[in-house]
Design a protein around this motif. Structure first.
Motif, PDB file in Angstrom:
ATOM      1  N   MET A 197      48.149  19.870  35.968  1.00  0.00           N
ATOM      2  CA  MET A 197      48.190  19.793  37.435  1.00  0.00           C
ATOM      3  C   MET A 197      46.920  19.138  37.989  1.00  0.00           C
ATOM      4  O   MET A 197      46.969  18.353  38.922  1.00  0.00           O
ATOM      5  N   ALA A 198      45.762  19.449  37.408  1.00  0.00           N
ATOM      6  CA  ALA A 198      44.504  18.863  37.873  1.00  0.00           C
ATOM      7  C   ALA A 198      44.500  17.357  37.678  1.00  0.00           C
ATOM      8  O   ALA A 198      44.021  16.605  38.549  1.00  0.00           O
ATOM      9  N   ILE A 199      45.033  16.897  36.553  1.00  0.00           N
ATOM     10  CA  ILE A 199      45.070  15.457  36.280  1.00  0.00           C
ATOM     11  C   ILE A 199      45.986  14.755  37.275  1.00  0.00           C
ATOM     12  O   ILE A 199      45.641  13.695  37.811  1.00  0.00           O
ATOM     13  N   LEU A 200      47.146  15.336  37.529  1.00  0.00           N
ATOM     14  CA  LEU A 200      48.077  14.736  38.478  1.00  0.00           C
ATOM     15  C   LEU A 200      47.453  14.663  39.874  1.00  0.00           C
ATOM     16  O   LEU A 200      47.535  13.628  40.549  1.00  0.00           O
ATOM     17  N   PHE A 201      46.816  15.735  40.293  1.00  0.00           N
ATOM     18  CA  PHE A 201      46.166  15.758  41.606  1.00  0.00           C
ATOM     19  C   PHE A 201      45.074  14.697  41.686  1.00  0.00           C
ATOM     20  O   PHE A 201      44.977  13.964  42.680  1.00  0.00           O
ATOM     21  N   PHE A 202      44.256  14.601  40.639  1.00  0.00           N
ATOM     22  CA  PHE A 202      43.166  13.628  40.622  1.00  0.00           C
ATOM     23  C   PHE A 202      43.700  12.205  40.663  1.00  0.00           C
ATOM     24  O   PHE A 202      43.189  11.348  41.401  1.00  0.00           O
ATOM     25  N   VAL A 254      46.663  11.067  41.795  1.00  0.00           N
ATOM     26  CA  VAL A 254      47.280  10.762  43.087  1.00  0.00           C
ATOM     27  C   VAL A 254      46.207  10.598  44.164  1.00  0.00           C
ATOM     28  O   VAL A 254      46.266   9.682  44.994  1.00  0.00           O
ATOM     29  N   ALA A 255      45.206  11.492  44.151  1.00  0.00           N
ATOM     30  CA  ALA A 255      44.136  11.414  45.145  1.00  0.00           C
ATOM     31  C   ALA A 255      43.365  10.108  45.009  1.00  0.00           C
ATOM     32  O   ALA A 255      43.082   9.426  46.007  1.00  0.00           O
ATOM     33  N   SER A 258      41.816   5.218  47.281  1.00  0.00           N
ATOM     34  CA  SER A 258      41.424   3.839  47.018  1.00  0.00           C
ATOM     35  C   SER A 258      42.310   2.869  47.796  1.00  0.00           C
ATOM     36  O   SER A 258      41.830   1.892  48.384  1.00  0.00           O
ATOM     37  N   LEU A 259      43.607   3.148  47.816  1.00  0.00           N
ATOM     38  CA  LEU A 259      44.545   2.320  48.565  1.00  0.00           C
ATOM     39  C   LEU A 259      44.210   2.334  50.052  1.00  0.00           C
ATOM     40  O   LEU A 259      44.206   1.289  50.717  1.00  0.00           O
ATOM     41  N   ILE A 291      44.410   2.632  34.739  1.00  0.00           N
ATOM     42  CA  ILE A 291      44.752   2.458  36.160  1.00  0.00           C
ATOM     43  C   ILE A 291      43.568   2.872  37.020  1.00  0.00           C
ATOM     44  O   ILE A 291      43.241   2.207  38.006  1.00  0.00           O
ATOM     45  N   HIS A 292      42.885   3.959  36.651  1.00  0.00           N
ATOM     46  CA  HIS A 292      41.680   4.367  37.376  1.00  0.00           C
ATOM     47  C   HIS A 292      40.620   3.266  37.329  1.00  0.00           C
ATOM     48  O   HIS A 292      39.985   2.954  38.336  1.00  0.00           O
TER      49      HIS A 292
END
Length: 251
Positions: A1-6, A8-9, A14-15, A156-157
């Motif tokens: 969950m932490a990875i998904l949140f990070f 998406v955030a 950035s967008l 992607i990051h």
């Protein structure tokens, strides 16, 4: 969950800085803001883009060239002159570096009227800044990843800014519908605009480049415009042109 949140955030922050600050403010000056907020969002852009930080000056010049030479051989990122999105990204990277280092003569006529903060801009382009941000992303994944495949998100990051640009310039000039005949290949790619916060209304934007709301039809929702509208209401920014009416719709 932490990875998904990070993930998406990071993706959407950035967008947001790319469409709000680099595009609509630095390149087009669709709205004004005082020096404090200009510096605040400049630094915010550096933090949110991290390893893929894009210079507001270089971004503005590339984007102004894109409008002036849309879908011609002089366009720095038209998909018409690249075999795939990756070669387009590489071409854009090379032109960006030349513009950044004052080696691209074609960009000179577009100089001026963009935010500058040399200290942050120079820092953002240094290799140790880009690697440092990348290392922070890796450390976060090492700490919180729960499956091996999550590490596949790291590239992607690292390249978040260029990826956003590729989505907009490749998709927005190849796929979708046209409200206007702009004598180029700009299109509105509505089904995928959830990845672009209004940026995939390229056909609308190329017809009305100073219209802060990229949507022109009632069902064309521009999320970034809603944020700018809110900032205008509370006095953080001042929109220069409240309305720019769409004209000459394509049949």
């Amino acid at each position: 969950m932490a990875i998904l949140f990070f993930f998406v955030a990071h993706y959407y922050l950035s967008l947001f800085t790319q469409t709000f600050y680099l595009h609509r403010y630095a390149a087009h000056k669709m709205f004004t803001m005082n020096k404090f907020w200009e510096r605040f969002f400049f630094l915010f852009t550096y933090i949110c883009q991290g390893s893929s930080f894009l210079s507001p000056r270089a971004y503005a010049l590339l984007h102004r060239m894109h409008h002036a030479y849309s879908d011609t051989e002089l366009d720095p990122h038209s998909p018409l002159y690249s075999s795939n999105a990756f070669t387009m990204m590489w071409k854009t990277k090379n032109i960006y570096n030349d513009v950044l280092n004052n080696r691209y003569e074609l960009a000179q006529r577009f100089e001026g009227d963009y935010p500058e903060w040399r200290a942050v801009e120079n820092l953002g382009d240094k290799w140790y800044s880009r690697i440092g941000w990348g290392a922070l992303y890796v450390l976060f994944y090492v700490q919180f990843a729960t499956a091996w495949w999550q590490f596949l998100l790291l590239p992607i990051h690292f390249l978040m800014g260029p990826i956003h640009g590729a989505i907009v310039n490749w998709g927005g000039h190849k796929y979708g519908y046209q409200n206007f005949d702009n004598h180029d290949h700009s299109k509105n790619t509505l089904p995928f605009d959830f990845l672009a916060f209004g940026e995939l209304f390229q056909n609308n934007h190329h017809k009305l480049p100073m219209r802060v709301n990229f949507g022109v039809k009632k069902w064309e929702l521009d999320p970034t415009y809603m944020f700018i509208w809110s900032l205008d209401k509370i006095g953080v920014v001042k929109v220069k042109r409240k309305w720019q009416q769409p004209v000459h719709m394509a049949a």
